[in-house]
Design a protein around this motif. Sequence first.
Motif, PDB file in Angstrom:
ATOM      1  N   MET A   1       0.855  -1.175   0.000  1.00  0.00           N
ATOM      2  CA  MET A   1       0.000   0.000   0.000  1.00  0.00           C
ATOM      3  C   MET A   1       0.899   1.236   0.000  1.00  0.00           C
ATOM      4  SD  MET A   1      -3.070   1.248   2.570  1.00  0.00           S
ATOM      5  CE  MET A   1      -2.334   0.614   4.014  1.00  0.00           C
ATOM      6  N   HIS A   2       0.561   2.172  -0.861  1.00  0.00           N
ATOM      7  CA  HIS A   2       1.324   3.421  -0.975  1.00  0.00           C
ATOM      8  C   HIS A   2       0.371   4.601  -0.799  1.00  0.00           C
ATOM      9  CE1 HIS A   2       4.438   6.176  -2.382  1.00  0.00           C
ATOM     10  NE2 HIS A   2       3.480   6.772  -3.064  1.00  0.00           N
ATOM     11  N   ILE A   3       0.742   5.498   0.114  1.00  0.00           N
ATOM     12  CA  ILE A   3      -0.035   6.722   0.332  1.00  0.00           C
ATOM     13  C   ILE A   3       0.949   7.877   0.309  1.00  0.00           C
ATOM     14  CG2 ILE A   3      -1.506   8.014   1.942  1.00  0.00           C
ATOM     15  CD1 ILE A   3      -2.330   5.241   3.118  1.00  0.00           C
ATOM     16  N   GLU A   4       0.590   8.925  -0.415  1.00  0.00           N
ATOM     17  CA  GLU A   4       1.479  10.087  -0.502  1.00  0.00           C
ATOM     18  C   GLU A   4       0.671  11.356  -0.257  1.00  0.00           C
ATOM     19  OE1 GLU A   4       4.834   9.836  -3.375  1.00  0.00           O
ATOM     20  OE2 GLU A   4       3.865  11.611  -4.216  1.00  0.00           O
ATOM     21  N   THR A   5       1.265  12.278   0.515  1.00  0.00           N
ATOM     22  CA  THR A   5       0.588  13.549   0.768  1.00  0.00           C
ATOM     23  C   THR A   5       0.884  14.513  -0.376  1.00  0.00           C
ATOM     24  OG1 THR A   5       2.462  14.507   1.973  1.00  0.00           O
ATOM     25  CG2 THR A   5       0.816  13.308   3.282  1.00  0.00           C
ATOM     26  N   PRO A   6       0.033  15.499  -0.566  1.00  0.00           N
ATOM     27  CA  PRO A   6       0.356  16.544  -1.547  1.00  0.00           C
ATOM     28  C   PRO A   6       1.616  17.293  -1.102  1.00  0.00           C
ATOM     29  CG  PRO A   6      -1.956  16.672  -0.859  1.00  0.00           C
ATOM     30  CD  PRO A   6      -1.286  15.690   0.037  1.00  0.00           C
ATOM     31  N   LYS A   7       2.286  17.935  -2.049  1.00  0.00           N
ATOM     32  CA  LYS A   7       3.487  18.706  -1.726  1.00  0.00           C
ATOM     33  C   LYS A   7       3.122  19.825  -0.759  1.00  0.00           C
ATOM     34  CE  LYS A   7       5.575  17.780  -6.168  1.00  0.00           C
ATOM     35  NZ  LYS A   7       5.873  18.287  -7.494  1.00  0.00           N
ATOM     36  N   LYS A   8       3.967  20.024   0.234  1.00  0.00           N
ATOM     37  CA  LYS A   8       3.745  21.066   1.243  1.00  0.00           C
ATOM     38  C   LYS A   8       4.968  21.974   1.249  1.00  0.00           C
ATOM     39  CE  LYS A   8       1.831  22.508   5.179  1.00  0.00           C
ATOM     40  NZ  LYS A   8       0.549  23.104   5.255  1.00  0.00           N
ATOM     41  N   GLU A 101       4.630   3.617   2.952  1.00  0.00           N
ATOM     42  CA  GLU A 101       4.751   2.396   2.158  1.00  0.00           C
ATOM     43  C   GLU A 101       4.644   1.216   3.111  1.00  0.00           C
ATOM     44  OE1 GLU A 101       4.639   1.011  -1.381  1.00  0.00           O
ATOM     45  OE2 GLU A 101       5.497   3.020  -1.336  1.00  0.00           O
ATOM     46  N   GLY A 102       3.682   0.324   2.871  1.00  0.00           N
ATOM     47  CA  GLY A 102       3.522  -0.827   3.750  1.00  0.00           C
ATOM     48  C   GLY A 102       3.020  -2.041   3.006  1.00  0.00           C
ATOM     49  N   MET A 108      -6.471  -6.011   5.975  1.00  0.00           N
ATOM     50  CA  MET A 108      -5.779  -5.029   6.818  1.00  0.00           C
ATOM     51  C   MET A 108      -5.657  -3.703   6.068  1.00  0.00           C
ATOM     52  SD  MET A 108      -4.270  -4.302   9.660  1.00  0.00           S
ATOM     53  CE  MET A 108      -3.507  -5.630  10.534  1.00  0.00           C
ATOM     54  N   ALA A 109      -5.296  -3.751   4.809  1.00  0.00           N
ATOM     55  CA  ALA A 109      -5.140  -2.530   4.009  1.00  0.00           C
ATOM     56  C   ALA A 109      -6.451  -1.753   3.960  1.00  0.00           C
ATOM     57  CB  ALA A 109      -4.671  -2.883   2.601  1.00  0.00           C
ATOM     58  N   MET A 110      -7.553  -2.470   3.797  1.00  0.00           N
ATOM     59  CA  MET A 110      -8.858  -1.820   3.734  1.00  0.00           C
ATOM     60  C   MET A 110      -9.177  -1.135   5.069  1.00  0.00           C
ATOM     61  SD  MET A 110     -12.329  -3.588   2.296  1.00  0.00           S
ATOM     62  CE  MET A 110     -12.696  -4.479   3.779  1.00  0.00           C
ATOM     63  N   PRO A 115      -7.552   5.680   8.125  1.00  0.00           N
ATOM     64  CA  PRO A 115      -6.843   6.253   9.274  1.00  0.00           C
ATOM     65  C   PRO A 115      -5.405   6.684   8.931  1.00  0.00           C
ATOM     66  CG  PRO A 115      -7.965   4.242   9.932  1.00  0.00           C
ATOM     67  CD  PRO A 115      -8.110   4.366   8.440  1.00  0.00           C
ATOM     68  N   ILE A 116      -4.706   5.900   8.114  1.00  0.00           N
ATOM     69  CA  ILE A 116      -3.329   6.249   7.736  1.00  0.00           C
ATOM     70  C   ILE A 116      -3.318   7.488   6.845  1.00  0.00           C
ATOM     71  CG2 ILE A 116      -1.268   5.500   6.467  1.00  0.00           C
ATOM     72  CD1 ILE A 116      -1.499   4.015   9.069  1.00  0.00           C
ATOM     73  N   THR A 117      -4.251   7.559   5.904  1.00  0.00           N
ATOM     74  CA  THR A 117      -4.337   8.734   5.023  1.00  0.00           C
ATOM     75  C   THR A 117      -4.597   9.995   5.851  1.00  0.00           C
ATOM     76  OG1 THR A 117      -5.142   7.357   3.209  1.00  0.00           O
ATOM     77  CG2 THR A 117      -5.540   9.722   3.034  1.00  0.00           C
ATOM     78  N   ASN A 118      -5.513   9.920   6.808  1.00  0.00           N
ATOM     79  CA  ASN A 118      -5.804  11.063   7.680  1.00  0.00           C
ATOM     80  C   ASN A 118      -4.596  11.422   8.539  1.00  0.00           C
ATOM     81  OD1 ASN A 118      -8.405  11.183   6.676  1.00  0.00           O
ATOM     82  ND2 ASN A 118      -9.275   9.970   8.339  1.00  0.00           N
ATOM     83  N   PHE A 119      -3.927  10.412   9.073  1.00  0.00           N
ATOM     84  CA  PHE A 119      -2.742  10.616   9.896  1.00  0.00           C
ATOM     85  C   PHE A 119      -1.651  11.329   9.093  1.00  0.00           C
ATOM     86  CE2 PHE A 119       1.389   8.824  11.347  1.00  0.00           C
ATOM     87  CZ  PHE A 119       1.424   9.404  12.609  1.00  0.00           C
ATOM     88  N   MET A 120      -1.405  10.859   7.886  1.00  0.00           N
ATOM     89  CA  MET A 120      -0.384  11.464   7.023  1.00  0.00           C
ATOM     90  C   MET A 120      -0.744  12.914   6.695  1.00  0.00           C
ATOM     91  SD  MET A 120       1.937   9.119   6.201  1.00  0.00           S
ATOM     92  CE  MET A 120       2.553   9.640   4.619  1.00  0.00           C
TER      93      MET A 120
END
Length: 130
Positions: A1-8, A101-102, A108-110, A115-120
């Motif tokens: 699973m890959h999650i990326e935040t927008p550029k800050k 990246e996990g 589990m991914a679902m 929560p991970i997206t919100n945390f990031m």
Amino acid sequence: MHIETPKKTIQKSSKEVYEFLIDVKNFEKLMPENISKFEVISEDRFLFALKGMPEIVLQRKELTPTSKVVLGAASEKLPFTLTANLIELSATETEVVLSFEGEFNAMMAMMIKNPITNFMGTLSENLNKV
């Protein structure tokens, strides 16, 4: 699973942002308001817990001066990394992208994707505290 935040974009040099991120105790300032526990274990390792979630221990895994900080889970049960990529735009401006990246099974991914997206997103927003 890959999650990326927008550029800050942060109004600090990449050196200042890097030095802030390599000091694990500074991550307490980036945590969401619903944090229930934060504890520095050593100079390169800390533990945190969000309300309703298990405790997670993160440790520094890889450092590339002024451009990259990689934290990883200390437990092999939930193998993942949290990476901060720093791009110096000018002497007083740095662009930061956080990525997660996990390797998780589909169930589990679902369960953890939101929560991970919100945390990031919260970590990214709180980078203004650097």
